[in-house]
Design a protein around this motif. Structure first.
Motif, short mmCIF file in Angstrom:
data_model
loop_
_atom_site.label_atom_id
_atom_site.label_comp_id
_atom_site.label_asym_id
_atom_site.label_seq_id
_atom_site.Cartn_x
_atom_site.Cartn_y
_atom_site.Cartn_z
N GLY A 399 0.79 -1.22 0.00
CA GLY A 399 0.00 0.00 0.00
C GLY A 399 0.82 1.27 0.00
N GLY A 400 2.14 1.16 0.13
CA GLY A 400 3.02 2.32 0.09
C GLY A 400 2.86 3.27 1.25
N LEU A 401 2.41 2.76 2.41
CA LEU A 401 2.21 3.61 3.59
C LEU A 401 2.66 2.87 4.85
N LYS A 402 3.10 3.65 5.85
CA LYS A 402 3.39 3.10 7.16
C LYS A 402 2.67 3.93 8.22
N THR A 403 2.46 3.35 9.38
CA THR A 403 1.67 4.00 10.42
C THR A 403 2.50 4.98 11.23
N VAL A 404 1.95 6.17 11.41
CA VAL A 404 2.54 7.18 12.29
C VAL A 404 1.76 7.24 13.60
N GLN A 405 0.43 7.21 13.49
CA GLN A 405 -0.43 7.19 14.68
C GLN A 405 -1.60 6.25 14.41
N ASN A 406 -1.86 5.35 15.35
CA ASN A 406 -2.98 4.43 15.21
C ASN A 406 -4.31 5.16 15.36
N ALA A 407 -5.39 4.45 15.10
CA ALA A 407 -6.73 5.05 15.09
C ALA A 407 -6.98 5.84 16.37
N THR A 408 -7.33 7.10 16.21
CA THR A 408 -7.52 8.01 17.34
C THR A 408 -8.72 8.92 17.08
N GLU A 409 -9.54 9.11 18.11
CA GLU A 409 -10.58 10.13 18.07
C GLU A 409 -10.25 11.18 19.11
N VAL A 410 -10.09 12.41 18.69
CA VAL A 410 -9.74 13.48 19.62
C VAL A 410 -11.01 14.08 20.21
N PRO A 411 -10.93 14.71 21.39
CA PRO A 411 -12.14 15.29 22.02
C PRO A 411 -12.87 16.29 21.15
#
Length: 421
Positions: A399-411
């Motif tokens: 997919g040509g991508l790597k993870t920087v931050q996993n799934a997150t929902e901010v307030p």
């Protein structure tokens, strides 16, 4: 980056541009349902004793094909696996695929042809195409998985957005951008977006997040057909922006980042996932993309550690060894997986009519395919997911991508949704 390279980058944009337009459609005839079929299961259009037909209206030859073709192939792969294991409700699932070339009128015509023959639409690609068909879909009570995550598609009983809407992705993404790049109140940030439902919905989220962080937005728009981002980059550079947020097409992303790097505007660029495909790493903009670009969206990187992702990469590579993986593979797999579960729920209720399939879909409150966030399809007025991943380009990874931050929902997401209501 020299002018020759920039022209090469712009040429890629011409092949990947997504147009957002709208139109209307005639009413389709009401579907009828009967009771025949095995096991006393009520049936409707597209359902026989041996098969359940599912429509796919997508772009296999137009500008969205680099994402749409892998999505369709992944859907077919998943359906083939389901059928090999016995199918659904004693029936094989069959895909009826039509190509609209990302043309709204062709999508309307394809819908008119396919609608009477299918039990559901496993994919309808394009926010403009969806907008043009919303009334018909609701009138025909045809469960439709849409290939566009505009918030304008929410609130329709038979229409299903499949991931985080564009505005929520951008709120999560801008929050990450502020925290990780030292942005502070009063800093200028560029916003470049297309007109239409995709770009405007993304921009709505950016504006909310920027206001909350005290950022000053410098806004530029870009036509869907534009491939050279020099004018927009020049305007942002003159304002000395400290970051750029982008909602456009993949080719425009390559031009934006390449031109910015060449002109000395070496700031982080946060683009929506719809604006990236791994083919960009084969353009002259590759070094700048790897240094400056971040991608935000509700779908994880295919290079993630989840066993389901690794299995998908292996299965897809075996079935389509010459095809390049991208986010479309996850989208197609998820679309088919959700629809299959809805069909199974409808079968358990002995109702494979269109109304029964809709009820089956709405019964899925915690769908988990093991590839990302848990999805809730119980309320059509709400995004099934409110978490976003932050990724960055990486050559050589699926997919040509790597993870920087996993799934997150901010307030800020909850604050934004509360303010909207």
């Amino acid at each position: 980056m020299n002018r020759k390279h920039l022209r090469l980058t712009a040429a890629l944009g011409a092949s990947l541009v997504l147009t957002l337009t709208g139109c209307s459609t005639k009413a389709a005839p009401e579907s009828d349902s009967g009771s025949g079929g095995s096991g006393g299961v009520k049936t409707g259009p597209g359902v026989s004793d041996t098969a359940i037909k599912v429509g796919v209206i997508t772009d296999l030859t137009g500008p969205a094909a680099p994402l749409a073709k892998p999505s369709m192939q992944a859907s077919q792969l998943y359906v083939d696996q389901v059928n090999a294991a016995g199918g659904v409700c004693g029936r094989k699932v069959e895909l009826l695929v039509r190509d609209h070339g990302f043309d709204v009128q062709k999508a309307v015509a394809a819908y008119a042809e396919v609608q009477p023959q299918v039990a559901a639409l496993g994919s309808l690609l394009g926010s403009a195409q969806t907008s043009a068909l919303l009334d018909s879909i609701e009138r025909d009570k045809l469960v439709t998985m849409v290939g566009g995550n505009s918030a304008s598609s929410l609130g329709h009983e038979h229409v299903q957005v499949m991931s985080t809407t564009y505005d929520l992705d951008m709120i999560n993404g801008v929050d990450w951008l502020v925290k990780t790049n030292g942005l502070k109140s009063g800093d200028k940030v560029g916003l470049i977006h297309q007109p239409g439902e995709y770009g405007e919905n993304a921009a709505e989220g950016v504006r909310f997040a920027a206001k909350k962080a005290g950022l000053e937005l410098v806004v530029q728009t870009v036509k869907p057909t534009d491939t050279d981002m020099t004018a927009q980059v020049t305007a942002l550079g003159a304002q000395k922006v400290k970051a750029v947020v982008f909602a456009g097409t993949p080719g425009q992303t390559a031009s934006l980042v390449g031109v910015a790097a060449a002109g000395g505007l070496k700031v982080p660029v946060l683009a929506h996932a719809a604006a990236y495909v791994p083919q960009l790493l084969a353009t002259p903009a590759k070094p700048a993309l790897e240094r400056m670009l971040y991608v935000v969206g509700g779908v994880p990187a295919l290079s993630g550690d989840a066993p389901a992702l690794k299995q998908l990469v292996a299965d897809y590579g075996k079935k389509y060894p010459k095809e390049q993986l991208n986010v479309g593979v996850q989208v197609g797999t998820t679309n088919s997986a959700v629809l299959v579960e809805a069909l199974r729920a409808a079968c358990a209720a002995k109702d494979l009519s269109r109304e029964g399939i809709t009820k089956g879909l709405r019964s899925l409150k915690s769908f988990d395919k093991g590839m990302g966030s848990v999805l809730d399809f119980s309320d059509p007025a709400k995004s099934p997911n409110r978490k976003s991943y932050v990724l960055r380009p990486a050559e050589g990874l699926p997919g040509g991508l790597k993870t920087v931050q996993n799934a997150t929902e901010v307030p800020a997401v909850a604050e934004y949704l509360a303010a909207r209501h």
